[in-house]
Write an enzyme that holds these catalytic residues in place. Sequence first.
Site, PDB file in Angstrom:
ATOM      1  N   HIS A 172      -9.660  86.408  22.671  1.00 57.88           N
ATOM      2  CA  HIS A 172      -9.712  87.667  23.426  1.00 57.88           C
ATOM      3  C   HIS A 172      -8.864  88.719  22.715  1.00 57.88           C
ATOM      4  CE1 HIS A 172      -9.919  84.131  26.117  1.00 57.88           C
ATOM      5  NE2 HIS A 172     -10.967  84.767  26.626  1.00 57.88           N
TER       6      HIS A 172
ATOM      7  N   HIS B 222      -0.415  84.394  28.278  1.00 56.60           N
ATOM      8  CA  HIS B 222      -0.181  85.369  27.206  1.00 56.60           C
ATOM      9  C   HIS B 222       0.526  86.645  27.663  1.00 56.60           C
ATOM     10  CE1 HIS B 222      -2.013  86.087  22.933  1.00 56.60           C
ATOM     11  NE2 HIS B 222      -0.718  86.294  22.967  1.00 56.60           N
TER      12      HIS B 222
ATOM     13  N   ASP C 283      -6.559  85.068  18.680  1.00 52.23           N
ATOM     14  CA  ASP C 283      -6.979  84.924  20.073  1.00 52.23           C
ATOM     15  C   ASP C 283      -8.507  85.033  20.167  1.00 52.23           C
ATOM     16  OD1 ASP C 283      -7.164  85.159  22.893  1.00 52.23           O
ATOM     17  OD2 ASP C 283      -5.339  86.373  23.010  1.00 52.23           O
TER      18      ASP C 283
ATOM     19  N   HIS D 109      -2.590  88.536  31.907  1.00 53.74           N
ATOM     20  CA  HIS D 109      -2.653  88.000  30.533  1.00 53.74           C
ATOM     21  C   HIS D 109      -3.795  88.620  29.717  1.00 53.74           C
ATOM     22  CE1 HIS D 109      -5.610  84.316  31.040  1.00 53.74           C
ATOM     23  NE2 HIS D 109      -6.032  85.370  31.675  1.00 53.74           N
TER      24      HIS D 109
ATOM     25  N   GLU E 100      -0.673  79.794  26.150  1.00 53.45           N
ATOM     26  CA  GLU E 100      -1.904  79.352  26.825  1.00 53.45           C
ATOM     27  C   GLU E 100      -2.207  77.862  26.658  1.00 53.45           C
ATOM     28  OE1 GLU E 100      -3.703  81.162  29.006  1.00 53.45           O
ATOM     29  OE2 GLU E 100      -2.860  83.175  28.646  1.00 53.45           O
TER      30      GLU E 100
ATOM     31  N   ASP F  99      -6.420  79.476  22.779  1.00 47.70           N
ATOM     32  CA  ASP F  99      -7.868  79.572  22.998  1.00 47.70           C
ATOM     33  C   ASP F  99      -8.611  80.225  21.824  1.00 47.70           C
ATOM     34  OD1 ASP F  99      -7.869  82.407  23.415  1.00 47.70           O
ATOM     35  OD2 ASP F  99      -7.596  82.168  25.578  1.00 47.70           O
TER      36      ASP F  99
ATOM     37  N   ASP G 181      -2.638  82.546  20.529  1.00 42.99           N
ATOM     38  CA  ASP G 181      -3.221  82.059  21.783  1.00 42.99           C
ATOM     39  C   ASP G 181      -4.073  80.840  21.433  1.00 42.99           C
ATOM     40  OD1 ASP G 181      -4.942  81.647  23.985  1.00 42.99           O
ATOM     41  OD2 ASP G 181      -4.888  83.771  24.532  1.00 42.99           O
TER      42      ASP G 181
ATOM     43  N   ASP H 107      -7.022  90.898  24.673  1.00 38.19           N
ATOM     44  CA  ASP H 107      -5.948  91.187  25.634  1.00 38.19           C
ATOM     45  C   ASP H 107      -5.556  92.655  25.581  1.00 38.19           C
ATOM     46  OD1 ASP H 107      -6.155  88.540  26.313  1.00 38.19           O
ATOM     47  OD2 ASP H 107      -4.389  87.897  25.200  1.00 38.19           O
TER      48      ASP H 107
END
Length: 306
Positions: free
Chosen positions: A121, A96, A119, A136, A269, A225, A223, A123
Amino acid sequence: MKNVTILGVPMDLGAGKRGVDMGPSAIRLASLVKRLQSMGKIVEDRGNIHVPVGLNRDNEAMKYREEVLTACRSLAEEVYKIYQEDSFPLILGGDHSIAMGSIAGLARKEPEMGVIWIDAHADFNSNTTSPSGNIHGMPLAVSCGIGDPEFVDIGTPGRKIDPKRVVVVGARDIDMGEVVLLRQHGVKVYTMEEVDLYGIQHIMQEAMQYLEKNCSCLHVSFDMDAIDPSEAPGTGTPVRGGLTYREAHFIMKYISTYGNFVTSLEVVEVNPILDIQNKTAELAVELIESAFGKRIMYYSDIDELD
Ligand SMILES: NC(=[NH2+])NCCC[C@H](N)C(=O)O
Ligand SMILES: [Mn+2]
Ligand SMILES: [Mn+2]
């Protein structure tokens, strides 16, 4: 927009695990170009950005700092070119951290653009808050002007997006330092708890209304994930309790209803080493189709193109 230009970024240096540099190949292998063409898109695959080999991991606060910086700078340049040609940039990651390059390239033309960041996360670490030193975990903060000044200045000097023009969806693993920064800068975050409470439809309505009101156009940063690891096993930092298959599709389809307001997309990702029979890459392609408005009751051969 009918014209789509694909750009791969085979980089894994921003991630803690190797292998996500093979993401662009895996996504192409899942027939990306063919499937977009059969939706009536005019597609040009411009190949991959050059990414330096990771030789310098000395900087513990920002691992492979120089290499990531170099790759993001060339990505910013290439994305800007695609934008100038009036084509829709579709960027394939890669980890990312590449978003710093994409956003820098886009913002050069569209300083008032918004970003929807889907995402697990946020980030939103800076080089001083990051618990891992993996870059990332930093790209959204960098794009908002927070962190290492040389990264903030990729492409053009200064911050690329106003944090008030950013919405995060699907988050469920946010570090303490990130929570502080996100609150300080007024980033709108819809965690998975909100998805549970209000449902994905309500959240997307609210998010897109907010973005449309405050931004000139929209970059979508997806992303993989964000999706539950049971559906998307091929990612390096999986977190349980993610978006379902249907929710992920809903997000993309909902975004597609905003038409020309959406001006770029990146999918990141996808790590083929950790994947199961290219399942995550195939899902990535499906989601890209949804983002471009694929409908169940529609074939370009029998229906008019819009
Ligand atoms: N793009 C990602 N998968 N980022 C994961 C970041 C994980 C963690 N917050 C970190 O800073 O290291
Ligand atoms: Mn991410
Ligand atoms: Mn993530």
